[in-house]
Scaffold this motif. Structure first.
Motif, PDB file in Angstrom:
ATOM      1  N   ARG A 163      -1.582  19.279  38.761  1.00  0.00           N
ATOM      2  CA  ARG A 163      -1.572  18.496  40.003  1.00  0.00           C
ATOM      3  C   ARG A 163      -1.612  16.996  39.709  1.00  0.00           C
ATOM      4  NH1 ARG A 163       0.097  22.154  43.815  1.00  0.00           N
ATOM      5  NH2 ARG A 163      -1.353  23.905  43.974  1.00  0.00           N
ATOM      6  N   LEU A 164      -2.315  16.623  38.652  1.00  0.00           N
ATOM      7  CA  LEU A 164      -2.367  15.214  38.276  1.00  0.00           C
ATOM      8  C   LEU A 164      -0.961  14.700  37.969  1.00  0.00           C
ATOM      9  CD1 LEU A 164      -4.453  12.918  37.782  1.00  0.00           C
ATOM     10  CD2 LEU A 164      -4.459  13.596  35.385  1.00  0.00           C
ATOM     11  N   ASP A 165      -0.152  15.525  37.343  1.00  0.00           N
ATOM     12  CA  ASP A 165       1.230  15.139  37.060  1.00  0.00           C
ATOM     13  C   ASP A 165       2.096  15.150  38.313  1.00  0.00           C
ATOM     14  OD1 ASP A 165       1.009  14.615  34.354  1.00  0.00           O
ATOM     15  OD2 ASP A 165       1.400  16.687  33.763  1.00  0.00           O
ATOM     16  N   GLU A 166       1.768  15.998  39.285  1.00  0.00           N
ATOM     17  CA  GLU A 166       2.563  16.112  40.510  1.00  0.00           C
ATOM     18  C   GLU A 166       2.258  15.010  41.517  1.00  0.00           C
ATOM     19  OE1 GLU A 166       1.708  19.963  42.020  1.00  0.00           O
ATOM     20  OE2 GLU A 166       2.518  21.026  40.273  1.00  0.00           O
ATOM     21  N   ALA A 167       1.094  14.381  41.414  1.00  0.00           N
ATOM     22  CA  ALA A 167       0.702  13.368  42.387  1.00  0.00           C
ATOM     23  C   ALA A 167       1.672  12.192  42.367  1.00  0.00           C
ATOM     24  CB  ALA A 167      -0.710  12.877  42.088  1.00  0.00           C
TER      25      ALA A 167
ATOM     26  N   ARG B 122      -7.819   5.365  34.288  1.00  0.00           N
ATOM     27  CA  ARG B 122      -7.071   6.406  33.580  1.00  0.00           C
ATOM     28  C   ARG B 122      -7.503   6.376  32.115  1.00  0.00           C
ATOM     29  NH1 ARG B 122      -2.408   4.728  34.544  1.00  0.00           N
ATOM     30  NH2 ARG B 122      -1.813   5.947  36.390  1.00  0.00           N
TER      31      ARG B 122
ATOM     32  N   ALA C  34       2.687   8.040  37.976  1.00  0.00           N
ATOM     33  CA  ALA C  34       2.480   7.874  39.408  1.00  0.00           C
ATOM     34  C   ALA C  34       2.132   6.438  39.772  1.00  0.00           C
ATOM     35  CB  ALA C  34       1.363   8.803  39.874  1.00  0.00           C
TER      36      ALA C  34
ATOM     37  N   SER D 266      -7.176  12.132  31.156  1.00  0.00           N
ATOM     38  CA  SER D 266      -5.714  12.216  31.208  1.00  0.00           C
ATOM     39  C   SER D 266      -5.129  13.001  30.034  1.00  0.00           C
ATOM     40  CB  SER D 266      -5.110  10.808  31.228  1.00  0.00           C
ATOM     41  OG  SER D 266      -5.387  10.123  30.015  1.00  0.00           O
TER      42      SER D 266
ATOM     43  N   ARG E 205      -1.305  12.683  30.972  1.00  0.00           N
ATOM     44  CA  ARG E 205      -1.260  13.226  32.326  1.00  0.00           C
ATOM     45  C   ARG E 205      -1.362  12.100  33.355  1.00  0.00           C
ATOM     46  NH1 ARG E 205      -0.133  18.863  32.765  1.00  0.00           N
ATOM     47  NH2 ARG E 205      -1.101  19.931  31.006  1.00  0.00           N
ATOM     48  N   GLY E 206      -0.600  12.213  34.420  1.00  0.00           N
ATOM     49  CA  GLY E 206      -0.686  11.275  35.515  1.00  0.00           C
ATOM     50  C   GLY E 206      -0.331   9.854  35.163  1.00  0.00           C
TER      51      GLY E 206
ATOM     52  N   LEU F  55      -1.972   7.772  42.710  1.00  0.00           N
ATOM     53  CA  LEU F  55      -3.318   7.962  42.179  1.00  0.00           C
ATOM     54  C   LEU F  55      -4.160   6.750  42.550  1.00  0.00           C
ATOM     55  CD1 LEU F  55      -2.508   9.339  38.603  1.00  0.00           C
ATOM     56  CD2 LEU F  55      -3.337  10.640  40.572  1.00  0.00           C
TER      57      LEU F  55
ATOM     58  N   THR G 248      -0.094   3.637  41.100  1.00  0.00           N
ATOM     59  CA  THR G 248      -1.520   3.615  40.797  1.00  0.00           C
ATOM     60  C   THR G 248      -2.222   2.459  41.487  1.00  0.00           C
ATOM     61  OG1 THR G 248      -1.126   4.631  38.627  1.00  0.00           O
ATOM     62  CG2 THR G 248      -3.209   3.465  38.932  1.00  0.00           C
TER      63      THR G 248
END
Length: 556
Positions: free
Chosen positions: A261-265, A275, A289, A280, A285-286, A268, A291
């Motif tokens: 989900r962190l990658d899909e957001a 981060r 997005a 992460s 990860r993430g 953030l 930010t």
């Protein structure tokens, strides 16, 4: 009336409302100890300087005020270094006073001489040396202010033995207030616009600037704005876990679903944290997005990667300034928020670690922590050291208010016991539970002597599998079939606890755990449960599944 610099130092700590100092005494700061003799400040005598530092750090984590530790020069300072490093990486306010050799003995290889600045300058916000007795109060006030302003952290103050006994006419100075930058209406409008336009926003909370009111307020606002909330590593207590927006925690042992989900957001919003490496998965990860960073540190040292908007404000001030939830909601439905909450609920529901608990050689921790979650009071305080043994607690024990968790975000071993001792002194009316592996426990187990002298009655759970589990996990992954340097031969920890005058019980079977827990909680004095576990089970069962994770693990 004129007084010694050591006595003035104590009066200045009193002016800041410091309730306790944690110390291992040394001849280098005898005058400070003498000043504490008549002080309302409670001097907690630890058994090792690392334990004293961890106690002070725990007090800071639980109260928001800088914790105060006092140690002697050379060896004492060396032992306390672990707490300074932890406070630095965890961004926790800590004051370490270090007694030093007399000024006339400097640079002569004197007994226990060392370079205070050389040792601590890279792991502390500032290193002071008190060379002028008249500046004692001013220097203490500056240290207290620095520890809590901007990015919180440790400040080290050196106290030369001869300077402490010099008399001064100086008096305590008023404590300096820590400024709090309130975000402008335009800044909050920009945050609301970003959230309104996002289909899959995620708030990630962390840091120290939280209380029960701010955590609950953010959860309520996020529910109305339809934004899920996740927590940084070992900051799980920042928000209560009983709301529809709770999505779980990031870092070692996190749910695979939340990592995805962190990658899909697509947005953030980091509030009080950044981060970091652990949350992460090593900055993987993430990272792409949009930010928003809410952190009162202009250098953003706790954050790596993209920043589209940076608000230099503390978390609690940001929460108090939030715009109307509907301005941030836009046309977003509840689907994204509901999916993350459902993922977390499945992840936090205990399963038998081996499918059938009778297959385990020892206590099934999945079932044991289900009992703990059900039996412990909601306002419990949980403390952790480092290692895989803590992952069951992180996963299955919920939090219902801020300042109810203490654990080293830098992975320092040996913190669980001294943190639990300090927590039981800070909150004597609450149930304090330390969760630690056998390796972590014996790093600072001697500090269990402290509550018998100073009060407090923590419960310690020692998870004993006879190995350094986290390292074994890595060995099995990278050097299969070649265990090396990770075996331990342990004593009867329960008998050891009874030798102090506490309650100790050895538990070898899952079915015996609940009654043993009841006896420990009802015992009165500090208590310890020695849980024998299967060394094949290195982490909780697989993400939302039933199969045992034998030889796999939680840390990346």
């Amino acid at each position: 009336m004129p007084q010694s610099a050591g006595h003035l130092l104590v009066r200045q700590l009193e002016a800041h409302g410091v309730p306790r100092v944690y110390s291992v005494p040394g001849e280098s700061f005898l005058d400070v100890l003498d000043g504490l003799h008549d002080s309302p400040i409670h001097t907690v005598v630890a058994r090792q300087e690392g334990g004293a530092g961890f106690m002070a750090l725990a007090e800071a984590r639980l109260t928001g005020m800088p914790g105060v530790a006092m140690v002697t020069r050379g060896p004492g300072a060396a032992n306390a270094m672990i707490a300074v490093h932890t406070a630095w990486q965890d961004a926790t306010p800590l004051i370490l006073f270090v007694g030093l050799i007399p000024t006339a003995d400097r640079d002569r290889d004197s007994f226990q001489e060392f370079s205070l600045t050389g040792w601590f300058s890279t792991t502390a916000k500032r290193v002071f040396v008190l060379d002028d007795a008249d500046r004692t109060a001013e220097m203490v006030a500056e240290a207290m202010h620095l520890a809590t302003s901007g990015r919180p952290g440790p400040v080290v103050v050196g106290l030369p033995e001869d300077v402490l006994i010099r008399t001064t006419a100086a008096t305590p100075v008023p404590p300096r207030e820590v400024g709090s930058a309130t975000p402008s209406v335009a800044e909050m409008g920009e945050v609301a616009a970003r959230m309104s336009a996002a289909a899959r926003p995620l708030i990630v909370v962390g840091g120290e600037d939280w209380n029960e009111q701010s955590g609950r307020a953010l959860m309520d606002w996020a529910a109305a704005a339809r934004v899920p909330i996740a927590a940084d590593w070992r900051a799980y207590d920042v928000v209560p876990h009983d709301g529809p927006t709770w999505a779980g925690w990031l870092g070692y042992g996190r749910a695979d679903t939340l990592a995805r989900r962190l990658d899909e957001a697509d947005l953030l919003v980091f509030v009080g944290s950044g981060r970091s490496d652990v949350m992460s998965d090593g900055f993987t990860r993430g990272v792409g997005a949009q930010t928003v960073l809410v952190l009162p540190d202009p250098e953003a040292t706790m954050h790596a990667g993209r920043i589209d908007q940076h608000l230099l404000t503390p978390a609690s001030t940001f929460v108090a300034s939030l715009p109307a939830a509907d301005a941030a909601r836009g046309t977003r439905g509840t689907g994204w928020m509901d999916e993350l909450a459902a993922d977390q609920e499945r992840f936090a529901t205990p399963r038998p670690d081996g499918g059938d608990a009778v297959d385990l050689a020892g206590v099934d921790l999945g079932m044991a922590f289900e009992v703990l979650e059900r039996r412990l009071p909601a306002d419990r305080v949980l403390t952790y050291g480092a290692g895989n043994a803590t992952i069951w607690g992180h996963r299955y024990l919920s939090h219902h208010g801020a300042r109810s968790l203490v654990g080293p975000r830098n992975g320092a071993m040996g913190m669980a016991v001294p943190a639990a001792v300090a927590a039981s002194l800070v909150y004597p009316e609450r149930q304090v539970v330390a969760v630690c592996g056998d390796g972590d426990f014996f790093m600072n187990a001697q500090e269990l002597a402290v509550p018998f002298a100073h009060g407090g009655a923590p419960l310690v759970l020692v998870i004993d599998n006879g190995i350094h589990g986290t390292i074994v996990q890595h060995q099995r992954a990278h050097y299969p079939g070649r265990p090396s340097g990770t075996q331990m031969t342990n004593p009867d920890f329960a008998a050891w606890m009874r030798s102090f005058g506490g309650y100790g019980e050895y538990v070898e079977h899952t079915g015996d755990f609940e009654e043993a827990l009841e006896r420990a909680l009802a015992s009165g004095p500090p208590a310890l449960l020695h849980l024998r576990t299967d060394p094949d089970i290195l982490a909780p069962s697989a993400d939302n599944g039933y199969a045992a994770q034998r030889g796999a693990g939680a840390a990346r």
